[in-house]
Structures are given as C-alpha cells and as structure tokens.
Design a protein around this motif. Structure first.
Motif, PDB file in Angstrom:
ATOM      1  N   ASP A   1     -37.121  21.403 -95.335  1.00 52.64           N
ATOM      2  CA  ASP A   1     -38.319  21.320 -96.170  1.00 52.64           C
ATOM      3  C   ASP A   1     -37.935  20.808 -97.556  1.00 52.64           C
ATOM      4  O   ASP A   1     -37.971  21.537 -98.544  1.00 52.64           O
ATOM      5  N   GLU A   2     -37.530  19.545 -97.585  1.00 52.49           N
ATOM      6  CA  GLU A   2     -37.059  18.933 -98.823  1.00 52.49           C
ATOM      7  C   GLU A   2     -37.895  17.685 -99.125  1.00 52.49           C
ATOM      8  O   GLU A   2     -38.357  17.006 -98.212  1.00 52.49           O
ATOM      9  N   ASP A   3     -38.045  17.404-100.406  1.00 59.21           N
ATOM     10  CA  ASP A   3     -38.844  16.248-100.820  1.00 59.21           C
ATOM     11  C   ASP A   3     -37.974  15.146-101.423  1.00 59.21           C
ATOM     12  O   ASP A   3     -38.439  14.326-102.205  1.00 59.21           O
ATOM     13  N   LYS A   4     -36.693  15.130-101.051  1.00 54.29           N
ATOM     14  CA  LYS A   4     -35.765  14.130-101.556  1.00 54.29           C
ATOM     15  C   LYS A   4     -35.209  13.309-100.404  1.00 54.29           C
ATOM     16  O   LYS A   4     -35.060  13.812 -99.287  1.00 54.29           O
ATOM     17  N   HIS A   5     -34.882  12.057-100.709  1.00 50.73           N
ATOM     18  CA  HIS A   5     -34.242  11.205 -99.701  1.00 50.73           C
ATOM     19  C   HIS A   5     -32.748  11.504 -99.600  1.00 50.73           C
ATOM     20  O   HIS A   5     -32.204  11.608 -98.499  1.00 50.73           O
ATOM     21  N   LEU A   6     -32.093  11.678-100.732  1.00 49.94           N
ATOM     22  CA  LEU A   6     -30.644  11.904-100.746  1.00 49.94           C
ATOM     23  C   LEU A   6     -30.326  13.388-100.556  1.00 49.94           C
ATOM     24  O   LEU A   6     -29.705  14.028-101.416  1.00 49.94           O
ATOM     25  N   ILE A   7     -30.721  13.936 -99.414  1.00 53.23           N
ATOM     26  CA  ILE A   7     -30.524  15.380 -99.218  1.00 53.23           C
ATOM     27  C   ILE A   7     -29.043  15.742 -99.121  1.00 53.23           C
ATOM     28  O   ILE A   7     -28.659  16.870 -99.420  1.00 53.23           O
ATOM     29  N   MET A   8     -28.194  14.796 -98.721  1.00 50.89           N
ATOM     30  CA  MET A   8     -26.764  15.091 -98.623  1.00 50.89           C
ATOM     31  C   MET A   8     -26.057  14.960 -99.961  1.00 50.89           C
ATOM     32  O   MET A   8     -24.839  15.140-100.047  1.00 50.89           O
ATOM     33  N   ASN A   9     -26.831  14.668-100.992  1.00 51.00           N
ATOM     34  CA  ASN A   9     -26.314  14.617-102.354  1.00 51.00           C
ATOM     35  C   ASN A   9     -27.018  15.619-103.254  1.00 51.00           C
ATOM     36  O   ASN A   9     -26.384  16.326-104.024  1.00 51.00           O
ATOM     37  N   GLU A  10     -28.346  15.670-103.139  1.00 54.06           N
ATOM     38  CA  GLU A  10     -29.142  16.479-104.058  1.00 54.06           C
ATOM     39  C   GLU A  10     -29.488  17.864-103.520  1.00 54.06           C
ATOM     40  O   GLU A  10     -29.950  18.717-104.283  1.00 54.06           O
ATOM     41  N   CYS A  11     -29.254  18.097-102.242  1.00 50.06           N
ATOM     42  CA  CYS A  11     -29.654  19.379-101.626  1.00 50.06           C
ATOM     43  C   CYS A  11     -28.521  19.989-100.794  1.00 50.06           C
ATOM     44  O   CYS A  11     -28.779  20.710 -99.833  1.00 50.06           O
ATOM     45  N   VAL A  12     -27.286  19.705-101.152  1.00 54.85           N
ATOM     46  CA  VAL A  12     -26.144  20.083-100.316  1.00 54.85           C
ATOM     47  C   VAL A  12     -26.132  21.571-100.010  1.00 54.85           C
ATOM     48  O   VAL A  12     -25.963  21.994 -98.854  1.00 54.85           O
ATOM     49  N   ASP A  13     -26.329  22.401-101.037  1.00 54.25           N
ATOM     50  CA  ASP A  13     -26.234  23.849-100.833  1.00 54.25           C
ATOM     51  C   ASP A  13     -27.316  24.384 -99.909  1.00 54.25           C
ATOM     52  O   ASP A  13     -27.138  25.433 -99.276  1.00 54.25           O
ATOM     53  N   ARG A  14     -28.430  23.664 -99.790  1.00 46.31           N
ATOM     54  CA  ARG A  14     -29.538  24.139 -98.963  1.00 46.31           C
ATOM     55  C   ARG A  14     -29.498  23.615 -97.528  1.00 46.31           C
ATOM     56  O   ARG A  14     -30.236  24.108 -96.674  1.00 46.31           O
ATOM     57  N   ILE A  15     -28.662  22.621 -97.264  1.00 45.62           N
ATOM     58  CA  ILE A  15     -28.661  22.026 -95.924  1.00 45.62           C
ATOM     59  C   ILE A  15     -27.358  22.232 -95.167  1.00 45.62           C
ATOM     60  O   ILE A  15     -27.339  22.171 -93.941  1.00 45.62           O
ATOM     61  N   ILE A  16     -26.262  22.493 -95.866  1.00 44.95           N
ATOM     62  CA  ILE A  16     -24.953  22.465 -95.223  1.00 44.95           C
ATOM     63  C   ILE A  16     -24.811  23.482 -94.106  1.00 44.95           C
ATOM     64  O   ILE A  16     -24.289  23.175 -93.026  1.00 44.95           O
ATOM     65  N   ASP A  17     -25.275  24.713 -94.312  1.00 39.58           N
ATOM     66  CA  ASP A  17     -25.074  25.757 -93.303  1.00 39.58           C
ATOM     67  C   ASP A  17     -25.822  25.435 -92.008  1.00 39.58           C
ATOM     68  O   ASP A  17     -25.280  25.616 -90.905  1.00 39.58           O
ATOM     69  N   LYS A  18     -27.054  24.948 -92.138  1.00 38.72           N
ATOM     70  CA  LYS A  18     -27.832  24.612 -90.936  1.00 38.72           C
ATOM     71  C   LYS A  18     -27.194  23.463 -90.165  1.00 38.72           C
ATOM     72  O   LYS A  18     -27.165  23.463 -88.932  1.00 38.72           O
ATOM     73  N   ILE A  19     -26.667  22.490 -90.891  1.00 44.54           N
ATOM     74  CA  ILE A  19     -26.036  21.351 -90.225  1.00 44.54           C
ATOM     75  C   ILE A  19     -24.763  21.781 -89.519  1.00 44.54           C
ATOM     76  O   ILE A  19     -24.521  21.423 -88.355  1.00 44.54           O
ATOM     77  N   VAL A  20     -23.938  22.582 -90.192  1.00 45.70           N
ATOM     78  CA  VAL A  20     -22.691  23.055 -89.583  1.00 45.70           C
ATOM     79  C   VAL A  20     -22.982  23.859 -88.313  1.00 45.70           C
ATOM     80  O   VAL A  20     -22.348  23.648 -87.269  1.00 45.70           O
ATOM     81  N   CYS A  21     -23.937  24.777 -88.393  1.00 46.81           N
ATOM     82  CA  CYS A  21     -24.287  25.598 -87.218  1.00 46.81           C
ATOM     83  C   CYS A  21     -24.776  24.726 -86.059  1.00 46.81           C
ATOM     84  O   CYS A  21     -24.436  24.972 -84.901  1.00 46.81           O
ATOM     85  N   LYS A  22     -25.558  23.711 -86.385  1.00 48.45           N
ATOM     86  CA  LYS A  22     -26.097  22.844 -85.328  1.00 48.45           C
ATOM     87  C   LYS A  22     -25.002  22.031 -84.671  1.00 48.45           C
ATOM     88  O   LYS A  22     -24.959  21.905 -83.445  1.00 48.45           O
ATOM     89  N   VAL A  23     -24.103  21.437 -85.476  1.00 45.18           N
ATOM     90  CA  VAL A  23     -23.017  20.655 -84.884  1.00 45.18           C
ATOM     91  C   VAL A  23     -22.167  21.539 -83.978  1.00 45.18           C
ATOM     92  O   VAL A  23     -21.770  21.139 -82.866  1.00 45.18           O
ATOM     93  N   LYS A  24     -21.894  22.762 -84.415  1.00 49.27           N
ATOM     94  CA  LYS A  24     -21.028  23.669 -83.635  1.00 49.27           C
ATOM     95  C   LYS A  24     -21.648  24.057 -82.292  1.00 49.27           C
ATOM     96  O   LYS A  24     -20.932  24.467 -81.380  1.00 49.27           O
ATOM     97  N   GLU A  25     -22.965  23.914 -82.165  1.00 44.55           N
ATOM     98  CA  GLU A  25     -23.602  24.183 -80.871  1.00 44.55           C
ATOM     99  C   GLU A  25     -23.129  23.216 -79.792  1.00 44.55           C
ATOM    100  O   GLU A  25     -23.205  23.528 -78.593  1.00 44.55           O
ATOM    101  N   PHE A  26     -22.642  22.054 -80.208  1.00 47.60           N
ATOM    102  CA  PHE A  26     -22.258  21.010 -79.247  1.00 47.60           C
ATOM    103  C   PHE A  26     -20.745  20.858 -79.103  1.00 47.60           C
ATOM    104  O   PHE A  26     -20.282  19.996 -78.373  1.00 47.60           O
ATOM    105  N   VAL A  27     -19.994  21.713 -79.788  1.00 48.77           N
ATOM    106  CA  VAL A  27     -18.527  21.636 -79.688  1.00 48.77           C
ATOM    107  C   VAL A  27     -18.071  22.217 -78.347  1.00 48.77           C
ATOM    108  O   VAL A  27     -18.512  23.265 -77.938  1.00 48.77           O
TER     109      VAL A  27
END
Length: 300
Positions: free
Chosen positions: A274-300
């Motif tokens: 739920d972000e209103d920025k395009h550069l979420i991997m730059n401007e929203c790192v602290d809010r997105i990193i945990d969800k991304i890590v958990c999701k990638v690990k589902e496929f390991v």
C-alpha cells in the motif's frame, strides 16, 4: 532512502561481503555487483530500473543479502560500472546479460536462482522468466507488455494516444533507422514526477557519475517493439510473483492487473504494497523488505 552519495563516495555498507566482477556478455564486458552470503544460499539476480545500476539500490540489495541470499546486481550493457564500449545496444542484449549472469551465478554459487527487477528491470525479469528454464521463481516489480496499446499509460503521453499507438511505434522504427544515435532525455517519454516526487532523489539521479538521463532512440525502439509473447504463450515454467505498489504513480494498478491476467505460469500471484511511490525499493525499503524476503523464501 540511504544516502546514495555516501555509497558512491565511501563504498557499500559491508565492503567485506561485497565484490565486483566483470564477465563477457554479447562479446562485451559487463560488471556484476555481488553481495555475498554463504555459498550454499540461494541467489537473487537483480535488474535495475531505467538508466540506473545496482548501487542505486544498495540498501535494499544489502538487506536481501543479510537475510540469507547471495545477491548479484547486473550493471547492464553500457550502464553503471559496465564499460561504455558501444554507442548502440538493445533490449535483447540486456536479456542476454541476464542469461549470462545466471550462468555466472550457477558456476559461482549453486542452481537456486531467483530473478528480481524494478521498473525497466521488472520488464526484463518477466521477459527472462519465459526464456530461461534455470530460474526457480521470478519477482518483477512492475510489468509491461509493449504490444498492448494500453502501455501508453506508462509514458508521459495522453492515454488517448493508445488509438494511434501503432503509428507511434512505426515512427520510432523510422527514427531508429534514420537517427539511431539520437539521445532522448528521460523526461521526453516519462513523467519524472511520477518516477519520484522527492527532489533530493531526483537530483541524485541527475548527478550520478555512473548513471545517465538519456537513451538513444535505437534502444527505446528495441524496448517498445520487444516481442514478449513468452509472457503469455506458456513458455514460463517457474512461479511468478509480481511486486506491486498499489498507488504507483508511474505504473497504474489497473494496467498492472490487465498485464497480470495475461501471464501464463505454473503459479502466479501479486504481492501488493500500500505505497504511493514508484521507487519502493529506494523510498520504502523498511516497509517492504520483510514481506519480500518471506515471499522469496516460500520458493526456496
């Protein structure tokens, strides 16, 4: 966002876990930025956005590595730290960069290969997912199929131009033949306020000593004319998780949903922020990193 100028001037956060290597791709050198974890850990290959390079995403990529991944950021042909050895290059050459980075990762680490990219890098990611069966899962942030007239919504041109989309593509092809080296500033075809509203970040993009703000029309034509039928013809053999900023000002959510419906893959889903920025991997790192890590690990 971490102080990007610091990264360029003083180096990355954990220099003891970082290195750069040069490989050959399309018979020219390209540079890979590597954030090392354990040799047996999975590897995420990352493709940066328009005109940037992996070090622009250093904070995000470093955190991925800290969470148990080897991370390889690709300095695409003539981008970032890769030597400017060619005046003209194409989207297909960038796809080959991705394949060669995968080969390097398998030889250096193991065959647990995941790919991820943002913006233009997201387009590379979804395209590559249908071209290389060595990929375990793909995580594009932003997706686009150039053949869709609705893709005009990602540019700065009015949505009504979708009715003359084919004419625009024909004009670009003519331009590629007549003036292939003509440099077009990013603001010619993208609304920079939609890329980022943060004047400091945009200023850093403009001042970046290893980035640039222009593309030759030769490359832009290769991007907008790219045939991405592999996205929807059943060629993708790995899971696809599309990373989406729900209020992304550059890639409208409705457009993303339209492209998402076309994707044919054994498994597909959207991970929505739920972000209103395009550069979420730059401007929203602290809010997105945990969800991304958990999701990638589902496929390991």
């Amino acid at each position: 966002m971490k102080d990007y100028d610091e990264v360029l001037l003083k180096g990355v956060s954990r220099p003891e876990y970082y290195e750069e290597v040069t490989i050959k791709s399309n018979s020219v050198p390209i540079v890979l930025s590597i954030w090392k974890s354990k040799k047996e850990d999975p590897c995420i290959i990352f493709f940066p956005g328009t005109m940037t390079h992996p070090l622009f995403y250093e904070e995000f990529l470093n955190l991925l590595s800290l969470n148990g991944f080897n991370v390889i950021g690709v300095h695409l042909v003539c981008h970032g730290k890769s030597p400017r050895v060619k005046e003209l290059y194409s989207f297909d050459e960038m796809l080959q960069n991705g394949k060669d980075a995968i080969s390097y990762a398998i030889g250096r680490f193991n065959n647990k290969i995941f790919i991820m990219g943002s913006s233009q890098g997201g387009i590379l990611t979804i395209a590559l997912a249908g071209l290389d069966n060595r990929i375990k899962a793909a995580f594009p942030h932003n997706i686009l199929i150039p053949a869709l007239p609705d893709s005009i919504c990602v540019t700065r041109f009015p949505n009504s131009f979708k009715h003359i989309y084919n004419l625009i593509i024909m004009t670009m092809k003519m331009g590629r033949k007549v003036v292939p080296r003509l440099q077009l500033h990013v603001s010619f075809y993208l609304d920079v306020k939609k890329v980022t509203r943060d004047k400091e970040i945009y200023g850093k993009l403009e001042r970046d000593p290893i980035g640039f703000m222009k593309y030759p029309i030769y490359f832009l034509t290769s991007l907008f004319c790219a045939d991405l039928k592999q996205v929807y013809d059943g060629s993708i053999k790995c899971p696809v998780v599309v990373l989406v900023g729900k209020k992304d000002p550059l890639f409208p959510f409705e457009y993303t949903k339209k492209v998402f419906k076309l994707i044919k893959a054994p498994h597909k889903e959207m991970l929505i922020f739920d972000e209103d920025k395009h550069l979420i991997m730059n401007e929203c790192v602290d809010r997105i990193i945990d969800k991304i890590v958990c999701k990638v690990k589902e496929f390991v």
